[in-house]
Scaffold this motif. Structure first.
Motif, mmCIF file in Angstrom:
data_model
loop_
_atom_site.group_PDB
_atom_site.id
_atom_site.type_symbol
_atom_site.label_atom_id
_atom_site.label_comp_id
_atom_site.label_asym_id
_atom_site.label_seq_id
_atom_site.Cartn_x
_atom_site.Cartn_y
_atom_site.Cartn_z
ATOM 1 N N ASP A 11 -3.610 -1.573 -2.876
ATOM 2 C CA ASP A 11 -2.958 -1.263 -1.595
ATOM 3 C C ASP A 11 -4.069 -1.251 -0.560
ATOM 4 N N ASP A 51 3.621 -2.024 -0.294
ATOM 5 C CA ASP A 51 2.300 -2.014 0.348
ATOM 6 C C ASP A 51 1.185 -2.474 -0.606
ATOM 7 N N ASP A 52 1.563 -3.056 -1.745
ATOM 8 C CA ASP A 52 0.552 -3.510 -2.702
ATOM 9 C C ASP A 52 0.397 -5.018 -2.701
ATOM 10 N N ASP A 130 6.066 -1.216 -6.877
ATOM 11 C CA ASP A 130 5.564 -0.315 -5.831
ATOM 12 C C ASP A 130 6.309 1.005 -5.922
ATOM 13 N N LYS A 131 5.591 2.077 -5.570
ATOM 14 C CA LYS A 131 6.118 3.447 -5.531
ATOM 15 C C LYS A 131 6.478 3.991 -6.919
ATOM 16 N N ASP A 232 0.914 2.230 -8.535
ATOM 17 C CA ASP A 232 1.821 1.095 -8.538
ATOM 18 C C ASP A 232 1.386 -0.014 -9.492
#
Ligand code: F6R
Ligand code: MG
Ligand code: MG
Length: 380
Positions: A11, A51-52, A130-131, A232
């Motif tokens: 990220d 966001d990765d 992600d997350k 992530d």
């Protein structure tokens, strides 16, 4: 003539907040990788999930190769420059070390790599999330490689009836154990059902010990000592001709499961399978996403991708995930939406609780139960 597939992710900034790595970051990474095609790497594909930023690379240098890891680090550093110019949120957030030293492991980025002799036709599926955290793969990998109700090949394909071996990591104590299915299925479940402590790192086909799957298991919060975003994860799975078919690899995600992560890395929530265009977690910074990119290798060239979860047959899974999200969101800061204390240890919550520490007093006339047990020697 072995090929290595390396998926390295970090990220390096979001637009806006922690929702999405913009195109500019992917272009910066592509520029760095393009310059060494045919020199260091055979081929690459750069994508992002939330966001990765995910670098998918093929080469002949083997796993854990210093030059390949340095290349990924350089790409992330170039992209970080762009992220800083654009003042993206959390620019360079996962580049925890000041500079590269030998291997990206322990420095911040996550990494899944496997080396094998390319079969006459080599289908692979690269998963990017992600997350959520690496143990999110425990449940689906179990289904893929050990559950005949998911993978018909475990019953029908003679190359698979011998079962698969699972390399399980104790991510807190840095220990590993290999368990063989089907005969050690219950012991395997006893471990991997505890997603706080155990994560599947690799899966092997027992017939010939061929590598079948690998997951990035880096725990960022253990590296940084505090909460710096979730870990992530990414994973690579080989498919077909003696491995689960592509459809068997994807099937576990048709019925979404709950994973740790989501807002502030502090909540249980559904893992929603999405195509590349929908890997944009926004509601309560989520819910957690997973993409599945299918490639055919051609002497190491990455032919594809086929954006597998973009298919209509996963629409219902997405709807279901959103219903699950509604149900669990109602709990707000209460468990079981919120993670148990052990999993919150590396979030910002301990700092909040620290403030209340001195305000606790003994309850009068209440026997100290724990002290009594200790006196009796019942507990340590
Ligand atoms: C979860 C994640 C986000 C942030 C949240 C708060 O992995 O990255 O949910 O935890 O947006 O972020 P800060 O503390 O940076 O304001
Ligand atoms: Mg972020
Ligand atoms: Mg992320």
């Amino acid at each position: 003539n072995k090929i290595t597939v390396s998926v390295i992710k970090a990220d390096i900034g979001g637009l806006c907040g922690h929702t999405l790595a913009p195109e500019d970051l992917l272009e910066a990474c592509e520029g760095v990788l393009e310059a060494v095609v045919d020199e260091l790497i055979i081929d690459y594909y750069v994508t992002r999930c939330g966001d990765d930023v995910d670098l998918i690379m093929t080469h002949r240098m083997g796993v854990d190769n210093e030059e390949i890891h340095k290349l990924a680090w350089n790409a992330f550093e170039e992209a970080t420059k762009v992220a800083k110019e654009l003042k993206l949120y959390g620019a360079g957030q996962d580049l925890l070390a000041e500079s590269f030293s030998g291997n990206v492991r322990g420095l911040g980025p996550g990494c899944a790599e496997m080396e094998f002799v390319e079969r006459p036709s080599e289908p692979i599926v690269v998963f990017c999330c992600d997350k959520t955290d690496p143990a999110a793969f425990n449940f689906p990998l179990y289904k893929m490689f050990a559950d005949p109700f998911n993978t018909a090949g475990l019953v029908f394909d003679p190359s698979m009836t011998g079962g698969f071996a699972f390399e399980v990591h104790d991510i807190m104590d840095s220990k590993k154990v290999i368990l063989n299915t089907p005969e050690e299925t219950y012991s395997l479940l006893a471990l991997i059902g505890d997603v706080e402590k155990y994560a599947i790192k690799r899966v092997y086909r027992r017939k010939d010990n061929e590598i079948a799957a690998v997951v990035s298991t880096e725990k960022l919060n253990y590296i940084a000592g505090e909460y710096v975003g979730k870990d992530d994860p990414v994973a690579i799975v080989r498919a077909q001709s003696g491995f689960p078919a592509v459809g068997e690899v994807l099937e576990p995600f048709a019925d979404p499961h709950f994973v740790a992560g989501w807002m502030r890395g502090s909540h249980w929530g559904p893992l929603m399978p999405v195509g590349e265009d929908d890997a944009t977690p926004s509601r309560f910074d989520g819910p957690a996403r997973i993409m599945a990119l299918g490639f055919q290798l051609a002497d190491g060239m990455l032919v594809g991708p086929n954006d597998l979860f973009a298919d209509k047959s996963f629409d219902k899974a997405r709807e279901k995930a959103l219903v699950m999200a509604d149900i669990i969101r109602r709990m707000g800061p209460f468990q079981p939406h919120r993670l148990p204390s052990g999993m919150m240890e590396y979030t910002t919550v301990p700092k909040v609780l620290e403030k209340l520490k001195d305000r606790f007093e003994d309850i009068e006339d209440e026997p100290k139960k724990l002290e009594k047990c200790r006196e009796r020697g019942d507990v340590e």
